[in-house]
Design an enzyme around this catalytic site. Structure first.
Site, PDB file in Angstrom:
ATOM      1  CB  CYS A 108     -88.265  39.184  37.846  1.00  0.00           C
ATOM      2  SG  CYS A 108     -87.367  40.708  38.112  1.00  0.00           S
ATOM      3  CB  CYS A 115     -78.410  49.538  36.479  1.00  0.00           C
ATOM      4  SG  CYS A 115     -79.729  50.753  36.578  1.00  0.00           S
ATOM      5  CB  CYS A 122     -78.975  48.534  43.522  1.00  0.00           C
ATOM      6  SG  CYS A 122     -79.255  47.416  42.146  1.00  0.00           S
ATOM      7  CB  SER A 194     -89.701  48.158  37.794  1.00  0.00           C
ATOM      8  OG  SER A 194     -89.095  48.785  38.878  1.00  0.00           O
ATOM      9  CG  LEU A 218     -91.413  57.602  45.894  1.00  0.00           C
ATOM     10  CD1 LEU A 218     -91.289  58.311  44.563  1.00  0.00           C
ATOM     11  CD2 LEU A 218     -92.819  57.774  46.460  1.00  0.00           C
ATOM     12  CG  ASN A 293     -82.022  40.103  49.864  1.00  0.00           C
ATOM     13  OD1 ASN A 293     -81.547  39.551  50.846  1.00  0.00           O
ATOM     14  ND2 ASN A 293     -82.024  39.557  48.667  1.00  0.00           N
TER      15      ASN A 293
HETATM   16  S1  SF4 Z   1     -82.198  49.507  41.978  1.00  0.00           S
HETATM   17 FE1  SF4 Z   1     -81.321  51.294  40.926  1.00  0.00          FE
HETATM   18  S2  SF4 Z   1     -79.248  50.631  40.272  1.00  0.00           S
HETATM   19 FE2  SF4 Z   1     -80.431  48.793  40.793  1.00  0.00          FE
HETATM   20  S3  SF4 Z   1     -81.270  48.086  38.833  1.00  0.00           S
HETATM   21 FE3  SF4 Z   1     -82.844  49.362  39.830  1.00  0.00          FE
HETATM   22  S4  SF4 Z   1     -82.488  51.431  39.018  1.00  0.00           S
HETATM   23 FE4  SF4 Z   1     -80.658  50.244  38.574  1.00  0.00          FE
END
Ligand code: SF4
Length: 351
Positions: A108, A115, A122, A194, A218, A293
């Site tokens: 991964c 991000c 997240c 992804s 999603l 998680n």
């Molecule tokens: S879950 Fe959302 S904030 Fe976290 S890496 Fe993926 S797109 Fe970015």
């Protein structure tokens, strides 16, 4: 050449290597040797390129950034999953995860430092985007993983830190360097990108016509629930995401996977499962359920009973569904957790 303007060795294209070799007055076959070292043997330390003359090795190390990241820490879980925290040349950090299963080995990879999407659940998005990763930095993550396992993985998923489709040029180049036969030669069908549902990028990826898989996070089957999880600025309406999924399928012939993080009391009700099943059926898509998680945010993993019920509803609707084994949950598996721990000075422990 200043360090800032130097290119990473493992981001060089065949044309760039040929031009460089010619500029150094070396015979053309040196280009094939250099490409072979970098992409087939995965050796990016010029001194180890034993069939090159010393002056060419020295020139390589002077003209390019050869090894741009180091493994700062490695956290291993009992199930074999290991998460590498990679320190980059500018002091930033990203993670890559090695995920073994009985029948396959998966890497991964991260695409950005931080991000910009900032999904509320997240850790990676908590501080927004720091910077994009260069294509070579993605390839180098792959090389670190290969060195760890002593060979190539079976699958690669760009599901680590970042929204790769917002770093499209570098992601596209990394995929090219991994897939094309003159470089690593890794099968495109073994690669999954992804996305949080960044519609323009989904269409751009479709237009490449490569056979890479697309996994769409999603996380909710209606826009109102999705809005509770993903901030407005980069969130697209589900309708537009599904249109882009259809476009992707038409262009590539690849089946879409919907990633769905199950979060207690937010998106885990029977009604959510029924709506998700209807969407997946219409899109001929698979569903990957990921029980949340927990990180530092105020979200929780649903009870096992609720997770099983959600899965059962999808299965009753004949949806191909997998419940992601919580590999690495003991090693801060939710993306960005290891990096977040380091940033806060908390040391990761071997578990
Ligand atoms: S879950 Fe959302 S904030 Fe976290 S890496 Fe993926 S797109 Fe970015």
């Amino acid at each position: 050449m200043s360090a800032a303007s130097k290119q990473l060795l493992c981001s060089l294209t065949a044309d760039e290597v040929k031009t460089w070799v010619a500029a150094h007055g070396a015979p053309a076959f040196r280009a094939s040797q250099i490409l072979d070292w970098i992409y087939k043997k995965r050796i990016i330390t010029p001194n180890l390129m034993s069939n090159l003359p010393p002056d060419l090795r020295l020139a390589l190390s002077e003209d390019f950034i050869c090894v741009s990241s180091v493994i700062e820490s490695e956290v291993a879980a009992g199930d074999g999953t290991s998460k590498l925290l990679l320190r980059l040349r500018d002091g930033e950090a990203v993670e890559m995860v090695i995920i073994p299963a009985p029948d396959r080995m998966t890497f991964c990879l991260s695409t950005q430092v931080g991000c910009p999407v900032q999904c509320r659940f997240c850790a990676s998005g908590a501080d927004g985007l720091v910077r994009n990763l260069d294509a070579g930095e993605m390839v180098e993550q792959f090389f670190h993983g290969c060195a760890k396992i002593g060979g190539l993985p079976d699958n690669v998923v760009f599901m680590g830190i970042g929204e790769g489709l917002l770093n499209f040029g570098n992601l596209e180049k990394a995929i090219r360097l991994l897939c094309d036969s003159e470089y690593v030669g890794f099968g495109a069908r073994r690669i999954t990108v992804s996305t949080s549902g960044f519609v323009p990028g989904m269409r751009q990826l479709a237009d490449l016509g490569r056979q890479v898989n697309l996994a769409v996070s999603l996380h909710a089957a209606d826009d109102a629930t999705r809005a509770a999880l993903i901030p407005d600025k980069l969130r697209y309406p589900i309708r537009e995401i599904l249109d882009a999924c259809e476009y992707y399928r038409e262009k590539t012939g690849r089946m879409i996977t919907f990633e769905y993080t199950l979060i207690d009391g937010i998106n885990d009700k029977s009604g959510d499962a029924e709506k998700l099943a209807a969407i997946a059926k219409r899109m001929h898509a698979k569903v990957n359920l990921i029980p949340y998680n927990q990180t530092t945010a105020d979200f929780h993993r649903p009870p096992d009973k609720v997770i099983r019920n959600f899965q059962a509803i999808l299965e009753r609707c004949d949806i191909q569904v997998t419940l992601r084994m919580e590999k690495g949950s003991k090693v801060s598996a939710a993306c960005g957790q290891l990096r977040a721990k380091h940033a806060s000075g908390e040391h990761s422990k071997q578990e």
